[in-house]
Scaffold this motif. Sequence first.
Motif, PDB file in Angstrom:
ATOM      1  N   LYS A  94       0.832  -1.216   0.000  1.00 24.67           N
ATOM      2  CA  LYS A  94       0.000   0.000   0.000  1.00 24.67           C
ATOM      3  C   LYS A  94       0.861   1.259   0.000  1.00 24.67           C
ATOM      4  N   TRP A  95       1.971   1.221   0.732  1.00 20.08           N
ATOM      5  CA  TRP A  95       2.862   2.376   0.766  1.00 20.08           C
ATOM      6  C   TRP A  95       3.645   2.554  -0.535  1.00 20.08           C
ATOM      7  N   ASP A  96       4.234   1.447  -1.027  1.00 16.76           N
ATOM      8  CA  ASP A  96       5.200   1.559  -2.113  1.00 16.76           C
ATOM      9  C   ASP A  96       4.617   1.385  -3.506  1.00 16.76           C
ATOM     10  N   THR A  97       3.536   0.629  -3.619  1.00 19.34           N
ATOM     11  CA  THR A  97       2.922   0.406  -4.933  1.00 19.34           C
ATOM     12  C   THR A  97       1.695   1.272  -5.132  1.00 19.34           C
ATOM     13  N   ASP A  98       0.862   1.359  -4.087  1.00 15.72           N
ATOM     14  CA  ASP A  98      -0.344   2.187  -4.180  1.00 15.72           C
ATOM     15  C   ASP A  98      -0.081   3.635  -3.783  1.00 15.72           C
ATOM     16  N   HIS A  99       1.140   3.915  -3.279  1.00 15.93           N
ATOM     17  CA  HIS A  99       1.584   5.278  -2.931  1.00 15.93           C
ATOM     18  C   HIS A  99       0.705   5.935  -1.873  1.00 15.93           C
ATOM     19  N   CYS A 100       0.347   5.156  -0.844  1.00 15.95           N
ATOM     20  CA  CYS A 100      -0.491   5.673   0.245  1.00 15.95           C
ATOM     21  C   CYS A 100       0.386   6.067   1.431  1.00 15.95           C
ATOM     22  N   ALA A 101       1.159   7.129   1.278  1.00 18.75           N
ATOM     23  CA  ALA A 101       2.125   7.531   2.308  1.00 18.75           C
ATOM     24  C   ALA A 101       1.455   8.028   3.583  1.00 18.75           C
ATOM     25  N   ASP A 102       0.185   8.373   3.515  1.00 18.82           N
ATOM     26  CA  ASP A 102      -0.533   8.846   4.705  1.00 18.82           C
ATOM     27  C   ASP A 102      -1.180   7.702   5.489  1.00 18.82           C
ATOM     28  N   LEU A 103      -1.070   6.488   4.972  1.00 18.92           N
ATOM     29  CA  LEU A 103      -1.679   5.339   5.639  1.00 18.92           C
ATOM     30  C   LEU A 103      -0.860   4.952   6.874  1.00 18.92           C
ATOM     31  N   SER A 145       1.039   4.089  16.375  1.00 14.94           N
ATOM     32  CA  SER A 145       1.747   3.789  15.133  1.00 14.94           C
ATOM     33  C   SER A 145       1.854   5.039  14.260  1.00 14.94           C
ATOM     34  N   GLU A 146       2.657   4.945  13.210  1.00 15.07           N
ATOM     35  CA  GLU A 146       2.901   6.084  12.328  1.00 15.07           C
ATOM     36  C   GLU A 146       2.635   5.721  10.873  1.00 15.07           C
ATOM     37  N   SER A 147       2.432   6.738  10.088  1.00 12.18           N
ATOM     38  CA  SER A 147       2.462   6.638   8.631  1.00 12.18           C
ATOM     39  C   SER A 147       3.831   7.129   8.172  1.00 12.18           C
ATOM     40  N   PRO A 148       4.220   6.844   6.939  1.00 11.48           N
ATOM     41  CA  PRO A 148       5.457   7.439   6.425  1.00 11.48           C
ATOM     42  C   PRO A 148       5.449   8.963   6.492  1.00 11.48           C
ATOM     43  N   THR A 149       4.299   9.564   6.243  1.00 10.53           N
ATOM     44  CA  THR A 149       4.208  11.025   6.320  1.00 10.53           C
ATOM     45  C   THR A 149       4.507  11.516   7.731  1.00 10.53           C
ATOM     46  N   ALA A 150       3.937  10.848   8.738  1.00 11.47           N
ATOM     47  CA  ALA A 150       4.186  11.240  10.132  1.00 11.47           C
ATOM     48  C   ALA A 150       5.646  11.031  10.503  1.00 11.47           C
ATOM     49  N   LEU A 157       7.029  11.515  -0.960  1.00 16.23           N
ATOM     50  CA  LEU A 157       7.191  10.144  -0.490  1.00 16.23           C
ATOM     51  C   LEU A 157       6.580   9.118  -1.441  1.00 16.23           C
ATOM     52  N   GLN A 158       6.032   9.571  -2.540  1.00 15.77           N
ATOM     53  CA  GLN A 158       5.327   8.675  -3.445  1.00 15.77           C
ATOM     54  C   GLN A 158       6.218   7.563  -4.000  1.00 15.77           C
ATOM     55  N   MET A 159       7.519   7.856  -4.163  1.00 15.03           N
ATOM     56  CA  MET A 159       8.428   6.885  -4.766  1.00 15.03           C
ATOM     57  C   MET A 159       9.427   6.323  -3.759  1.00 15.03           C
TER      58      MET A 159
END
Length: 198
Positions: free
Chosen positions: A112-121, A128-133, A178-180
């Motif tokens: 979901k993070w790396d393929t669907d680009h859901c950095a806020d998930l 817990s954290e998201s990549p954005t956090a 963070l999309q890529m």
Amino acid sequence: MPDAAIEQVTLYLIRHGETEVNRRNCVQGKRIDPPLNERGRRQAECVGRQFQDIKVDWIVTSAAQRAIETGSAVSTHHPGVPLDSFPALNELEFGDLEGRHVTTGYNDLVVKWDTDHCADLTAPGAGSESPTACAQRAMPCIQDIVEIAAAKGWRHVCIVAHSRLIQIVLAAMLDGSLQMMGKYKQKKAAINTIKVSA
């Protein structure tokens, strides 16, 4: 008296060596804090040797012992160089997934993070954290490190941290997004070199 301030700093972003949690294919994250295992210590020693003939002015690590041990292996070849730890460089908080095998939800989250680009998930579970956090706490720390180094005239800084955090930092710095981040996957004891303006 510190050297004159400089305009560019070289950052060596280094992933820590292997731990037993890594070896068992389980999620470490921010809460799980094992030491390096035997293979990880050898990897750290190899990282240290990589820097034995390279100028290093400052060694920075996360507060996790696996990162501190890896940074200490670099320090062995640079006695007298300051070694400091910053909790803001700790790994992303994976919540309920920490300590569990990667097949019990982690692999799906990474897709979901790396393929669907859901950095806020956010990872599942309280705290817990998201990549954005994670980026929101890590990137100001990286900027502070660069500014401190530049002010002191330190041109070469080793930063020992964690796989996902390094992916986040590289994507933020090189892509502005963070999309890529998935393209910056990190092997254990990986070394990334980036030059940044102060």
